[in-house]
Design a protein around this motif. Structure first.
Motif: not given
Ligand SMILES: C[S@@+](CC[C@H](N)C(=O)[O-])C[C@H]1O[C@@H](n2cnc3c(N)ncnc32)[C@H](O)[C@@H]1O
Length: 332
Positions: A17-18, A38, A290, A313, A316
């Protein structure tokens, strides 16, 4: 400090988690941060703890701004934060949730409900009916609300609201409004004065012609253009326009297709190249909180910046690392 999932001389990737990860890092570690969090109720990345699945978009905006407090701490005082965010139409009965072609291509889908999806977005959709925060089909204005929350309640300075115009955006099915073909990219700074490498773009033909030949041969004796006739045609004017003009804030950039990736919201590399050039020097560290498919790392390596990524993830994380390694082989 949390243990990185992967680390080498070019960058560091954390899986988790960020907020939890960033709060474990030393303060003032990075020169700039660029990211695409997201979007609310548009995509389900199927991970517990993911942002974007809140029942209320107001709650989402507040939570997202709090995540950026953690970014603020690790950002140097003269650093900038760039956030790409899109809106959602409230409670419409079409669109997102499943992996439609629109999501896979990131060409835009802005709805909250997919009737066929049994996941959490459908759950959200049910809740929308109960919460009734807005009338159905209204734009939520999430990017604007987020920007206001950041400057009103979190101390950020908003310096640009860049329009990312997507010339290849798909036509949407709605016939009672215009198709959306843009998203926002906000540039925030921590302080009024901050690090910024000015970015230039070619001047207009007409400005170059004027600089070379004078203002249509006319003299301007009065008003705000007084003195221009002397300036136009001078060597200084010619040098100034041939160097280029300050880059404008509507950027037309095609979305990039995603081959062989499960991740479905990839940044186009060109979208983040200009910000990284503007917000950092070679050798600086750039944070993407993210990380998704790791586009930030790929652009950083091409521009000789170091990178830190955080991604919830693990799947990812692995896909992003594979992509980064493949790109390194291509560049070698
Ligand atoms: C819109 S995507 C980012 C896409 C990225 N800019 C790219 O070029 O691929 C957002 C990402 O945030 C991640 N995410 C969602 N909630 C999160 C959290 N609480 N902590 C870390 N990552 C998170 C998701 O798994 C997703 O991969």
């Amino acid at each position: 400090m949390k243990k990185p999932y992967y680390e080498d001389e070019f960058g560091m990737l954390f899986s988790g988690d960020t907020k939890e990860v960033l709060d474990s890092l030393p303060a003032s570690l990075v020169r700039m941060s660029i990211t695409s969090p997201p979007y609310w109720a548009q995509r389900d990345y199927k991970n517990s703890g993911q942002l974007g699945q809140e029942q209320s978009f107001k709650e989402f905006v507040i939570k997202l701004a709090m995540y950026f407090d953690s970014v603020e701490r690790v950002l140097q005082n003269d650093g900038t934060l760039w956030v790409n965010l899109d809106d959602t139409f409230y409670g419409s009965n079409k669109g997102a949730g499943g992996k439609s072609n629109k999501q896979l291509s990131n060409k835009g889908s802005h709805y909250t409900i997919d009737k066929g999806n049994k996941g959490s977005i459908l759950e959200n959709a049910r809740t929308f009916q109960t919460l009734q925060e807005l009338k159905r089909k209204s734009m939520c204005l999430i990017p604007e609300r987020f920007a206001i929350e950041m400057i009103d309640n979190h101390g950020w300075v908003l310096r640009n609201d860049i329009v990312w115009h997507k010339p290849n955006a798909m036509t949407e099915s709605a016939k009672d409004r215009f198709s959306l073909d843009y998203e926002s990219l906000f540039m925030f700074s921590k302080q009024p004065n901050y690090f910024f490498n000015q970015q230039l773009e070619p001047a207009k033909e007409e400005s170059i012609r004027r600089a070379k030949n004078g203002w249509n041969g006319r003299t301007i004796e009065e008003g705000s253009h007084k003195g221009m006739s002397k300036w136009m045609g001078s060597q200084k004017a010619i040098d100034s326009v041939t160097k280029g003009r300050n880059k404008r804030s509507v950027w037309s950039i095609n979305t990039q297709p995603i081959r062989g990736l499960n991740h479905f919201a990839k940044f186009p590399e060109t979208l983040i190249t200009t910000p990284i050039l503007a917000g950092s020097n070679e050798g600086d560290i750039v944070l993407d909180p993210f990380f998704g498919s790791g586009t930030t790392a790929i652009v950083c390596e091409k521009l000789k910046r170091r990178w830190i990524g955080v991604e919830l993830s693990q799947q990812y994380c692995d896909e992003a690392l594979n992509r980064i390694f493949q790109e390194r082989t291509k560049q070698a």
